[in-house]
Each structure stands twice: as structure tokens, then as C-alpha cells.
Scaffold this motif. Structure first.
Motif, PDB file in Angstrom:
ATOM      1  N   HIS A 123       0.801  -1.221   0.000  1.00 47.58           N
ATOM      2  CA  HIS A 123       0.000   0.000   0.000  1.00 47.58           C
ATOM      3  C   HIS A 123       0.837   1.276   0.000  1.00 47.58           C
ATOM      4  N   CYS A 124       2.086   1.190   0.393  1.00 45.02           N
ATOM      5  CA  CYS A 124       2.944   2.373   0.506  1.00 45.02           C
ATOM      6  C   CYS A 124       4.185   2.189  -0.360  1.00 45.02           C
ATOM      7  N   PRO A 125       4.045   2.310  -1.667  1.00 40.96           N
ATOM      8  CA  PRO A 125       5.135   1.944  -2.588  1.00 40.96           C
ATOM      9  C   PRO A 125       6.425   2.712  -2.364  1.00 40.96           C
ATOM     10  N   HIS A 126       6.346   3.982  -1.980  1.00 42.69           N
ATOM     11  CA  HIS A 126       7.530   4.823  -1.865  1.00 42.69           C
ATOM     12  C   HIS A 126       8.495   4.336  -0.796  1.00 42.69           C
ATOM     13  N   ASP A 127       7.996   3.650   0.234  1.00 35.98           N
ATOM     14  CA  ASP A 127       8.861   3.114   1.274  1.00 35.98           C
ATOM     15  C   ASP A 127       9.059   1.616   1.112  1.00 35.98           C
ATOM     16  N   ASP A 128       8.090   0.970   0.494  1.00 38.15           N
ATOM     17  CA  ASP A 128       8.124  -0.474   0.261  1.00 38.15           C
ATOM     18  C   ASP A 128       9.184  -0.813  -0.786  1.00 38.15           C
ATOM     19  N   ARG A 129       9.075  -0.218  -1.966  1.00 38.37           N
ATOM     20  CA  ARG A 129      10.043  -0.414  -3.057  1.00 38.37           C
ATOM     21  C   ARG A 129      10.353   0.925  -3.714  1.00 38.37           C
ATOM     22  N   PRO A 130      11.116   1.785  -3.036  1.00 34.81           N
ATOM     23  CA  PRO A 130      11.415   3.110  -3.582  1.00 34.81           C
ATOM     24  C   PRO A 130      12.132   3.063  -4.919  1.00 34.81           C
ATOM     25  N   ASP A 131      12.931   2.018  -5.151  1.00 34.83           N
ATOM     26  CA  ASP A 131      13.637   1.928  -6.430  1.00 34.83           C
ATOM     27  C   ASP A 131      12.654   1.853  -7.586  1.00 34.83           C
ATOM     28  N   LEU A 132      11.585   1.066  -7.444  1.00 32.97           N
ATOM     29  CA  LEU A 132      10.577   0.967  -8.504  1.00 32.97           C
ATOM     30  C   LEU A 132       9.838   2.286  -8.681  1.00 32.97           C
ATOM     31  N   VAL A 133       9.565   2.953  -7.584  1.00 32.74           N
ATOM     32  CA  VAL A 133       8.889   4.256  -7.659  1.00 32.74           C
ATOM     33  C   VAL A 133       9.775   5.271  -8.365  1.00 32.74           C
ATOM     34  N   HIS A 134      11.051   5.347  -7.986  1.00 31.32           N
ATOM     35  CA  HIS A 134      11.959   6.320  -8.593  1.00 31.32           C
ATOM     36  C   HIS A 134      12.161   6.054 -10.079  1.00 31.32           C
ATOM     37  N   ASP A 135      12.201   4.766 -10.472  1.00 32.79           N
ATOM     38  CA  ASP A 135      12.395   4.419 -11.879  1.00 32.79           C
ATOM     39  C   ASP A 135      11.288   4.988 -12.765  1.00 32.79           C
ATOM     40  N   ARG A 136      10.102   5.168 -12.207  1.00 30.90           N
ATOM     41  CA  ARG A 136       8.970   5.691 -12.981  1.00 30.90           C
ATOM     42  C   ARG A 136       8.714   7.163 -12.699  1.00 30.90           C
ATOM     43  N   LEU A 137       8.973   7.567 -11.474  1.00 26.33           N
ATOM     44  CA  LEU A 137       8.703   8.951 -11.087  1.00 26.33           C
ATOM     45  C   LEU A 137       9.693   9.936 -11.706  1.00 26.33           C
ATOM     46  N   LEU A 138      10.992   9.643 -11.652  1.00 20.42           N
ATOM     47  CA  LEU A 138      11.982  10.600 -12.114  1.00 20.42           C
ATOM     48  C   LEU A 138      11.855  10.925 -13.606  1.00 20.42           C
ATOM     49  N   PRO A 139      11.714   9.940 -14.490  1.00 17.73           N
ATOM     50  CA  PRO A 139      11.517  10.285 -15.908  1.00 17.73           C
ATOM     51  C   PRO A 139      10.238  11.090 -16.144  1.00 17.73           C
ATOM     52  N   TRP A 140       9.177  10.764 -15.398  1.00 17.55           N
ATOM     53  CA  TRP A 140       7.918  11.493 -15.555  1.00 17.55           C
ATOM     54  C   TRP A 140       8.097  12.950 -15.134  1.00 17.55           C
ATOM     55  N   LEU A 141       8.774  13.183 -14.026  1.00 15.93           N
ATOM     56  CA  LEU A 141       9.032  14.547 -13.575  1.00 15.93           C
ATOM     57  C   LEU A 141       9.865  15.320 -14.597  1.00 15.93           C
ATOM     58  N   GLN A 142      10.864  14.653 -15.150  1.00 12.21           N
ATOM     59  CA  GLN A 142      11.730  15.318 -16.122  1.00 12.21           C
ATOM     60  C   GLN A 142      10.980  15.704 -17.391  1.00 12.21           C
ATOM     61  N   GLY A 143       9.903  14.976 -17.687  1.00  9.13           N
ATOM     62  CA  GLY A 143       9.144  15.255 -18.898  1.00  9.13           C
ATOM     63  C   GLY A 143       8.083  16.324 -18.750  1.00  9.13           C
ATOM     64  N   LEU A 144       7.885  16.843 -17.542  1.00  5.40           N
ATOM     65  CA  LEU A 144       6.875  17.874 -17.344  1.00  5.40           C
ATOM     66  C   LEU A 144       7.316  19.198 -17.944  1.00  5.40           C
ATOM     67  N   PRO A 145       6.385  19.979 -18.464  1.00  2.00           N
ATOM     68  CA  PRO A 145       6.736  21.322 -18.948  1.00  2.00           C
ATOM     69  C   PRO A 145       7.135  22.203 -17.786  1.00  2.00           C
ATOM     70  N   ALA A 146       7.973  23.211 -18.064  1.00  2.05           N
ATOM     71  CA  ALA A 146       8.415  24.116 -17.021  1.00  2.05           C
ATOM     72  C   ALA A 146       7.249  24.908 -16.477  1.00  2.05           C
ATOM     73  N   GLY A 147       7.295  25.202 -15.160  1.00  4.42           N
ATOM     74  CA  GLY A 147       6.230  25.980 -14.513  1.00  4.42           C
ATOM     75  C   GLY A 147       6.708  27.359 -14.149  1.00  4.42           C
ATOM     76  N   GLY A 148       5.803  28.295 -14.032  1.00  2.49           N
ATOM     77  CA  GLY A 148       6.136  29.667 -13.675  1.00  2.49           C
ATOM     78  C   GLY A 148       5.836  29.953 -12.231  1.00  2.49           C
ATOM     79  N   ALA A 149       5.701  31.219 -11.899  1.00  2.95           N
ATOM     80  CA  ALA A 149       5.417  31.634 -10.526  1.00  2.95           C
ATOM     81  C   ALA A 149       3.940  31.443 -10.215  1.00  2.95           C
ATOM     82  N   VAL A 150       3.638  31.194  -8.932  1.00  2.00           N
ATOM     83  CA  VAL A 150       2.248  31.058  -8.512  1.00  2.00           C
ATOM     84  C   VAL A 150       1.575  32.413  -8.592  1.00  2.00           C
TER      85      VAL A 150
END
Length: 377
Positions: A350-377
Motif C-alpha cells: 500500500h505504501c510503494p515509496h517506502d516499500d520499493r522506492p527503487d521501482l517508484v523512482h524508476d517511474r517517477l523521475l523520468p515522468w518529472l523530467q518530462g513535465l513542462p516548465a512551470g512559472g510563478a504562482v
């Protein structure tokens, strides 16, 4: 006392659905906090009733995958890096680390900043990582008589982005924290939410978040009885002391919901047990369990068609299983909303980030890198 077997998600719609995977008789149980961000409880306080199927049976019987090699920050590093922010006169604990586009980590029920111990170091290499203790949990204030709701936590998140982060931010949440992020994004009028990452999103703050499941509707009288009993201070206090503060019971609970058993160490037990042994923790627990369930992600997600969403789901989750109503909704969402990406994580609870962080990072980091740049709030 039988009714106390499972108020906070063990008899939820998703938990009942998981019984199709395991047909055996099991003793239901109760604990606080529910496992480190898991919106459920199991195997800490034996009660007198039995039910067909076990909500945690799949997770308990699964073979554990190899232990992750991802380095974790120590509790001393995490606590030393925290500061506080005053929200509506109440102190909210948070951590900030790293440089780059901001990411806000939002824990689940019963957890805290420290539950992201295996993720903050990795993420902070490329991002400014914020991690927050929701009001009522961790080192944040637990005001007496406060009524906790999903809407309150969502507003806290939005105000934190506005007053502290001050830049469009990716929200990353687990369980109830995921739902708080969804609610916040649905109420965001300033484009403060740049993206959403949902790790086994909860269907509601508690069991009264009835999804269209006839089995849950049959159990509704039992759920209301549990509410009644928890509002009896001596009963709630006794259960809290027996299960929430007992290290052995907590470890059993954690083992039942983690796919990777090696991730369940003494430090994790302390991450859950420590905040539970503070003034106001019992009141926060009772208010959360017996309060209104809040908005459903099933109703809110279609409103977020313009927000990039990454859904990561552990396939061994005993509380929000992928074949339950909420899991089924998210599993088909990518075919309906092109902004949603879904990855199933094999052998993860139920808690993937602590259970298997390597699997989470393998999918999270590329997704974050693919996001368009954001501006100021």
C-alpha cells in the motif's frame, strides 16, 4: 468490541473487494495508527468476530521481493532538517531540501515527513523537495477539539504552496495524502499545482466513503457502531494504547501491508509509533476515523483533465487493491483521460515509496523530467 475490528478501511469497499483473492477465515483486528500512511488496520488487536476472506491475506502470503538498495535519510537528519510554518494559528511541521523545481510530499494516515526517508535524498538531487506533516500527525499541532476533514487538509496544502513554496509544484501523495492532493488540485484556482503523483490513492478519509459496492452497504450498520464505540473515550484510549503504541503489534501490521518485508525495520516502527505517543494524537485519530469521509477521487479526477497525473499502484495492496472499486477506477482512467499515466508495481504493497522506492523512482523521475516548465504562482 467486535465492531472495532476495522473502521479505517479494513472493511472499506476496496478491502472487501480483495477478498475475492483469498477465501479463508481470518481474525479481524484493529490498530492505530493504520500502517504508516495506509488507510487501514490489521493484526494488532484480536477481536471476537471472524469474517470470510482476509483484507491483508494477499500481502501477508506474498513472497517478498529483493530488498531495495536505495539509501535512506536517518531520523536524525530528517528531524534536524525540519522547520515550522504557522497556519491559522497552528504549527505545521515541514522539511525542505535540495534545489530545482518544487515537489511536495504528502504522507498518508498515521504517517509523517519521516515516511519519505527513502525518497527525499534521491529527489533532492534534482528538485526542491518539501515534505509536510498534515495537521494532526507527525510533529504538527494536534489541537484539542479540532475536526479533521479532507477539505481542511487540502486547504492547508494550497496555502502552503501559496505562502511557503510560491512556485507551481508537483504534489506527491500516498493513500489519504493522495486524496488530499486530489482535493487540493480540484480546488486550485491559481495554477499552483503543476502535476499530481498518486501512490495507491484512498477512496475517502474513512469507511463511510461508500463506493458502489453492495457488500460495503451491508456493513454500514457495523461501521456506524464502530464510530459509536470509538467516541467512547475509555474504549478508544484502551485500543490506542494496546495497538498504536506497542512496537511488536505495529511491526506485525507493517509486515502485513508491505510486499518487501526487509523494508519493515525498527526505524519504520518508530516513525509510526513516535507521533502516536504525543498529546492530541488519540483525538486526531478518532476525529479522522469518525468524521465525514470527504470527496471521492472518482468524482474529482475527471475535473483534472488539464493536470498531468502519474498513478503508481502496488499490486499487493490489501487496503486499496487494484481489483477493488477505487483501484478499478484508476486502472481504466488512462484510457479515458490522456493526461493520466498508470504503472502497476509488482510485489508492492500500500505504501510503494517506502516499500520499493527503487521501482517508484524508476517511474517517477523520468515522468518529472518530462513535465513542462512551470512559472510563478
Amino acid at each position: 468490541m467486535a465492531a472495532l475490528a476495522a473502521h479505517h478501511r479494513i472493511l472499506s469497499s476496496s478491502s472487501v473487494a480483495s477478498r475475492t483473492r483469498c477465501r479463508r477465515s481470518t481474525t479481524l483486528s484493529f490498530s492505530y495508527p493504520p500502517p504508516h500512511g495506509c488507510s487501514g488496520s490489521r493484526a494488532a488487536f484480536r477481536v471476537l468476530t471472524r469474517a470470510t476472506g482476509g483484507a491483508g491475506a494477499g500481502a501477508s502470503s506474498a513472497a517478498a521481493p529483493a530488498a531495495t538498495s536505495t539509501p535512506a535519510l536517518s531520523l536524525e537528519e530528517l528531524r534536524g532538517g525540519c522547520t515550522s510554518w504557522t497556519w491559522r494559528g497552528m504549527r505545521v511541521n515541514y522539511l525542505v531540501r535540495g534545489q530545482g523545481p518544487p515537489v511536495l510530499l504528502v504522507h498518508g494516515f498515521g504517517a509523517s515527513v519521516a515516511h519519505w526517508r527513502r525518497n527525499i535524498g534521491v529527489l533532492s538531487e534534482s528538485y526542491t523537495v518539501y515534505a509536510i506533516d498534515l495537521l494532526g500527525f507527525g510533529a504538527s499541532d494536534k489541537p484539542p477539539g479540532f475536526s479533521y476533514t479532507m477539505e481542511t487538509w487540502a486547504q492547508l496544502i494550497l496555502d502552503f504552496l501559496d505562502e511557503v513554496v510560491k512556485r507551481p509544484t508537483v504534489l506527491v501523495g500516498n493513500s489519504v495524502g493522495s486524496l488530499a492532493c486530489v482535493v487540493a488540485a480540484s480546488e486550485d484556482t491559481r495554477n499552483a499545482v503543476r502535476g499530481l503523483v498518486l501512490l495507491n490513492c484512498a477512496g475517502g478519509m474513512n469507511n463511510k466513503a461508500i463506493v458502489d459496492d453492495w457488500r460495503i452497504k451491508l456493513l454500514l450498520p457495523l461501521l456506524w457502531l464502530i464510530d459509536f464505540l470509538l467516541n467512547q473515550r475509555p474504549i478508544a484510549s484502551a485500543l490506542f494504547q494496546h495497538s498504536g503504541l506497542n512496537r511488536n503489534n505495529l511491526k506485525d501490521i507493517l509486515l502485513s501491508v508491505y510486499g518487501n518485508k526487509d523494508a519493515v525495520d525498527d526505524e519504520l516502527v518508530e516513525i509510526i509509533r513516535g507521533p502516536a505517543d504525543t498529546e492530541g494524537a488519540l483525538d486526531a485519530f478518532v476525529s479522522t476515523v469518525t468524521g465525514p469521509p470527504g470527496p471521492s477521487p472518482i468524482a474529482l479526477m475527471p475535473r483534472l483533465a488539464d493536470v498531468p497525473v502519474l498513478v503508481l499502484w502496488g499490486d499487493r495492496d490489501p487496503f486499496t487493491p487494484i481489483d477493488g472499486p477505487v483501484g478499478k477506477f484508476f486502472s481504466k482512467l488512462p484510457s479515458e483521460l490522456p493526461n493520466v499515466t498508470l504503472h502497476m508495481l509488482e510485489g508492492v504493497g500500500h505504501c510503494p515509496h517506502d516499500d520499493r522506492p527503487d521501482l517508484v523512482h524508476d517511474r517517477l523521475l523520468p515522468w518529472l523530467q518530462g513535465l513542462p516548465a512551470g512559472g510563478a504562482v
